[in-house]
Design a protein around this motif. Structure first.
Motif, PDB file in Angstrom:
ATOM      1  N   PRO A  39      -4.290   6.402  -2.037  1.00 43.87           N
ATOM      2  CA  PRO A  39      -5.377   7.999  -2.380  1.00 43.87           C
ATOM      3  C   PRO A  39      -4.879   8.901  -2.555  1.00 43.87           C
ATOM      4  O   PRO A  39      -4.069   9.559  -1.596  1.00 43.87           O
ATOM      5  CB  PRO A  39      -6.641   7.516  -1.537  1.00 43.87           C
ATOM      6  CG  PRO A  39      -6.218   5.839  -0.043  1.00 43.87           C
ATOM      7  CD  PRO A  39      -5.400   5.988  -0.917  1.00 43.87           C
ATOM      8  N   SER A  45      -7.177   8.508   4.867  1.00 39.52           N
ATOM      9  CA  SER A  45      -6.853   7.010   4.497  1.00 39.52           C
ATOM     10  C   SER A  45      -5.969   6.466   5.473  1.00 39.52           C
ATOM     11  O   SER A  45      -6.078   5.226   5.679  1.00 39.52           O
ATOM     12  CB  SER A  45      -6.767   7.358   2.825  1.00 39.52           C
ATOM     13  OG  SER A  45      -5.340   7.468   2.707  1.00 39.52           O
ATOM     14  N   ASP A  50      -1.698  10.052   5.137  1.00 37.60           N
ATOM     15  CA  ASP A  50      -1.365   9.202   4.329  1.00 37.60           C
ATOM     16  C   ASP A  50      -0.412   8.694   4.387  1.00 37.60           C
ATOM     17  O   ASP A  50       0.640   8.318   5.794  1.00 37.60           O
ATOM     18  CB  ASP A  50      -0.812  10.232   2.588  1.00 37.60           C
ATOM     19  CG  ASP A  50       0.458  10.946   3.294  1.00 37.60           C
ATOM     20  OD1 ASP A  50       1.154  10.865   4.189  1.00 37.60           O
ATOM     21  OD2 ASP A  50       0.385  12.501   2.710  1.00 37.60           O
ATOM     22  N   THR A  82     -10.095   6.876  10.144  1.00 35.89           N
ATOM     23  CA  THR A  82     -10.396   6.989   8.634  1.00 35.89           C
ATOM     24  C   THR A  82     -11.695   6.545   8.258  1.00 35.89           C
ATOM     25  O   THR A  82     -12.503   6.828   8.844  1.00 35.89           O
ATOM     26  CB  THR A  82      -8.800   6.043   8.620  1.00 35.89           C
ATOM     27  OG1 THR A  82      -9.214   4.784   8.952  1.00 35.89           O
ATOM     28  CG2 THR A  82      -8.115   6.233   9.183  1.00 35.89           C
ATOM     29  N   ASP A  84     -12.760   6.877   4.197  1.00 31.64           N
ATOM     30  CA  ASP A  84     -13.211   6.325   2.852  1.00 31.64           C
ATOM     31  C   ASP A  84     -13.948   7.478   1.435  1.00 31.64           C
ATOM     32  O   ASP A  84     -13.867   8.667   2.438  1.00 31.64           O
ATOM     33  CB  ASP A  84     -13.797   4.953   2.823  1.00 31.64           C
ATOM     34  CG  ASP A  84     -15.159   4.922   2.454  1.00 31.64           C
ATOM     35  OD1 ASP A  84     -16.072   6.327   2.284  1.00 31.64           O
ATOM     36  OD2 ASP A  84     -15.792   3.406   2.858  1.00 31.64           O
ATOM     37  N   ASN A  85     -13.686   7.337   0.017  1.00 34.88           N
ATOM     38  CA  ASN A  85     -13.933   8.127  -0.211  1.00 34.88           C
ATOM     39  C   ASN A  85     -15.828   8.128  -0.883  1.00 34.88           C
ATOM     40  O   ASN A  85     -16.587   8.751  -1.428  1.00 34.88           O
ATOM     41  CB  ASN A  85     -13.819   7.975  -1.607  1.00 34.88           C
ATOM     42  CG  ASN A  85     -13.776   6.603  -2.319  1.00 34.88           C
ATOM     43  OD1 ASN A  85     -14.516   5.563  -2.420  1.00 34.88           O
ATOM     44  ND2 ASN A  85     -13.115   5.937  -3.893  1.00 34.88           N
ATOM     45  N   LEU A 131      -6.914   2.494   4.847  1.00 40.20           N
ATOM     46  CA  LEU A 131      -7.334   2.158   3.390  1.00 40.20           C
ATOM     47  C   LEU A 131      -6.511   3.047   2.477  1.00 40.20           C
ATOM     48  O   LEU A 131      -5.801   3.766   2.202  1.00 40.20           O
ATOM     49  CB  LEU A 131      -8.431   3.843   3.197  1.00 40.20           C
ATOM     50  CG  LEU A 131      -9.532   3.146   4.526  1.00 40.20           C
ATOM     51  CD1 LEU A 131      -9.543   3.722   5.394  1.00 40.20           C
ATOM     52  CD2 LEU A 131     -10.988   3.315   3.474  1.00 40.20           C
ATOM     53  N   GLN A 141     -12.351   1.850  -2.021  1.00 40.19           N
ATOM     54  CA  GLN A 141     -11.978   1.061  -1.534  1.00 40.19           C
ATOM     55  C   GLN A 141     -11.948   0.377  -0.057  1.00 40.19           C
ATOM     56  O   GLN A 141     -12.641  -0.294  -0.741  1.00 40.19           O
ATOM     57  CB  GLN A 141     -11.179   2.267  -0.945  1.00 40.19           C
ATOM     58  CG  GLN A 141     -11.318   3.847  -2.381  1.00 40.19           C
ATOM     59  CD  GLN A 141     -10.336   5.136  -0.506  1.00 40.19           C
ATOM     60  OE1 GLN A 141     -11.679   5.394   0.328  1.00 40.19           O
ATOM     61  NE2 GLN A 141     -10.002   5.772  -1.187  1.00 40.19           N
TER      62      GLN A 141
END
Length: 627
Positions: A39, A45, A50, A82, A84-85, A131, A141
């Protein structure tokens, strides 16, 4: 010693912050990987943003914010959360009374529970959720978690994609002892399209991203169990008080240990090899794991290690038979241990680690030391790595430092202004409380306010602040509810989230029970206020980035320019959302919002390397509207 202060309570008032003068200069560090699976860093995520552990997000943090809610307060949460989108939040609790769960999902706006995944056993902790994008279903995701005995992939609705046993069994329970069966969060190895992780005991795992198949025999790092020095840090009478307090709030471990004693042993490495997360270079595929050195490296063959080490590994098919193995490529040792996760520059050419003596250490990709800088205090967490201006941010129990990697050495540029609790009646000491998160408009930090005791800060209050990247001055601050061992999490709408894991404030509560609220667990959200200012900071950050990018040579710096354009698009999306909310809140007129929208739309059309110069005037005009 424990008397209440008679000073008047007159907290410092923070006005709406002015624009920051910080700007990117020159070509940023940039990788060459795509984002089909990994991502873009719009939010967290992974537990350090990252796969490279940068602690750097592309969005702006809210310039003004306030505590909104605390959800799931019965859980002691040591990592995450964390996101998600789709705007959903995920965390894995460490300790708590009651029914065992592996992972919990919340609505990130309201804090309402969406679902909880039951734990396989009462004895096992699950890793923080990790994720990745699902390239077979663009825009969607998948969430990945691991325990010592199982790895699981989930969709955002909680349904299981795959579930794989590791083949390992939990060891027999030994009362009063802490098993080294904790498994760290997953990371992604793009070269083999696999999910990799490591246990506290140094066991290495690799699972196929799509199927969950074990792709390699379980590996093993060569370090020896660490020597814990917690006994020299916490007086016994303090331990007794806090152990009792924590047992009442969160229960005890499966081995009968207090949560406080357990976490101190884990944080300071007692008996373990790997106490923190690890990084993977998305371009080269190398894994970087901070652990302990082999027995004997410290000069004594005793089955224990008093030295730290960092290992560079890869997952390779040495025999050409299709079976992968973990292979150590390079290693480096250093005096003192480390609780930090190695952090990588965006291009993977630098590896940064901190030790518990006081050094920020820069290494190349083959772990040759380039420089080290002593900040004068033991470092407590990972180094945060910005892609711009060679900026690094390191934290101790007292301070937040900005350093510049000049190439040959590191230079301390400032120590942050940690004055959020000025004017508080019972605060005579203020200090840093969390790893720093780098954003497009500042550095998000946590500040502890409390009493000075035996040279330490007995935390009574905690809050979140936003430092200016250029000066280190405190742009804004808001008091929060609870202490954390995790990270200052920033999401795409500018919100700040904190996982509650009250160790330090539990000490303050034990020593000053009348001066601070009851300890609590859970997740806290700090919601953005004055969304017009968030829109301003996002737009101005986008304009500064585009204006810098057009000065770069496209033949030499195309990776940097392309990444700048991607981040500019993220910032303009954030600004558009903030504008709509600011109009709804009455902080921006409909007319001004429409004009800003037109300018951003015209500028967005030109977000390509060829026409980027045409975008800058419209973005500059939008930025100047919000003075």
């Amino acid at each position: 010693m424990f008397a209440e202060s008679d000073r008047p309570h007159s907290p410092k008032v923070f006005d709406p912050p002015a624009k920051t003068l910080w700007k990117p200069v020159g070509a940023r560090a940039a990788g060459i990987h795509d984002h089909d699976v990994i991502p873009e860093p719009e939010s967290f995520s992974a537990i350090h943003v990252d796969v490279a552990n940068s602690d750097n997000v592309w969005v702006a943090a809210a310039p003004m914010f306030e505590l909104d809610w605390v959800a799931e307060p019965s859980y002691f949460v040591g990592s995450g959360p964390t996101f998600d989108n789709e705007g959903n939040l995920y965390f894995s609790p460490f300790f708590y009374h009651g029914e065992r769960v592996a992972t919990v999902s919340l609505d990130a706006q309201t804090g309402e529970r969406r679902w909880a995944l039951p734990a396989d056993s009462d004895r096992e902790l699950s890793s923080p959720p990790f994720l990745l994008n699902d390239p077979d279903n663009p825009g969607q995701q998948i969430i990945y978690i691991a325990s010592y005995t199982r790895a699981v992939a989930l969709r955002p609705d909680g349904s299981v994609v795959w579930s794989t046993e590791t083949g390992l069994s939990l060891p027999p329970l030994e009362p009063g002892k802490r098993p080294n069966t904790k498994v760290h969060s997953f990371n992604y190895h793009a070269t083999t399209d696999s999910l990799v992780t490591v246990s506290e005991a140094g066991e290495l795992f690799a699972f196929g991203r799509q199927t969950g198949e074990l792709l390699a025999p379980i590996g093993q790092l060569p370090g020896a169990p660490a020597v814990s020095d917690t006994g020299r840090r916490i007086p016994g009478f303090v331990m007794d008080r806090v152990d009792t307090l924590m047992a009442e709030a969160f229960g005890k471990t499966e081995g009968g240990l207090s949560v406080f004693s357990y976490m101190l042993r884990f944080i300071f490495g007692g008996g373990g090899l790997v106490t923190n997360y690890f990084s993977v270079s998305p371009d080269s595929g190398r894994l970087y794991i901070a652990a302990t050195a082999e027995d004997g490296e410290d000069g004594t063959e005793d089955g224990l290690s008093e030295m730290g080490a960092i290992y560079a590994l890869d997952l390779v098919d040495d025999d050409g038979n299709g079976e992968l193995d973990f292979r150590i490529l390079h290693q480096a040792t250093f005096q003192g241990g480390t609780g930090s996760a190695p952090a990588l520059s965006a291009d993977g050419r630098r590896v940064y680690v901190s030790d518990n003596i006081g050094n920020v250490i820069a290494l190349d990709g083959e772990l040759n030391e380039i420089w080290r800088v002593d900040v004068g205090q033991p470092l407590l967490a990972s180094v945060s790595v910005a892609p711009e201006n060679n900026e690094l941010f390191a934290v101790t129990a007292s301070d937040v430092f900005k350093l510049i990697d000049t190439g040959e050495t590191g230079v301390i540029e400032w120590a942050g202004d940690l004055t959020g609790f000025d004017g508080y009646t019972n605060v005579d000491k203020q200090s840093n409380a969390l790893t720093a998160t780098v954003t497009a408009n500042g550095v998000v930090i946590a500040i502890a306010g409390g009493k000075s005791f035996l040279g330490a800060n007995l935390m009574l209050h905690v809050g979140m602040g936003l430092l200016d990247r250029e000066t280190g001055k405190l742009r804004y601050f808001a008091e929060g509810r609870e202490d954390s061992l995790a990270i200052s999490v920033v999401t795409g709408d500018g919100s700040i989230y904190v996982a509650h894991s009250p160790l330090r404030r539990a000490v303050g509560k034990a020593m000053y029970p009348e001066l601070t609220p009851e300890i609590t667990g859970g997740i806290a959200r700090y919601r953005p206020v004055r969304l017009d200012l968030l829109a301003r900071d996002a737009i101005c950050a986008a304009e500064a980035r585009a204006a810098n990018a057009i000065t770069l040579d496209q033949g030499t710096h195309m990776a940097a320019i392309s990444t700048d354009i991607r981040q500019t698009k993220v910032l303009l999306k954030q600004a558009g959302n903030a504008i709509a909310k600011a109009i709804g809140d009455g902080d921006l007129t409909v007319e001004d919002g429409a004009e800003l929208g037109d300018l951003l739309e015209r500028g967005s059309v030109h977000l390509t390397p060829a026409s980027l110069p045409k975008a800058v005037p419209d973005l500059a005009a939008a930025c100047s509207m919000l003075d």
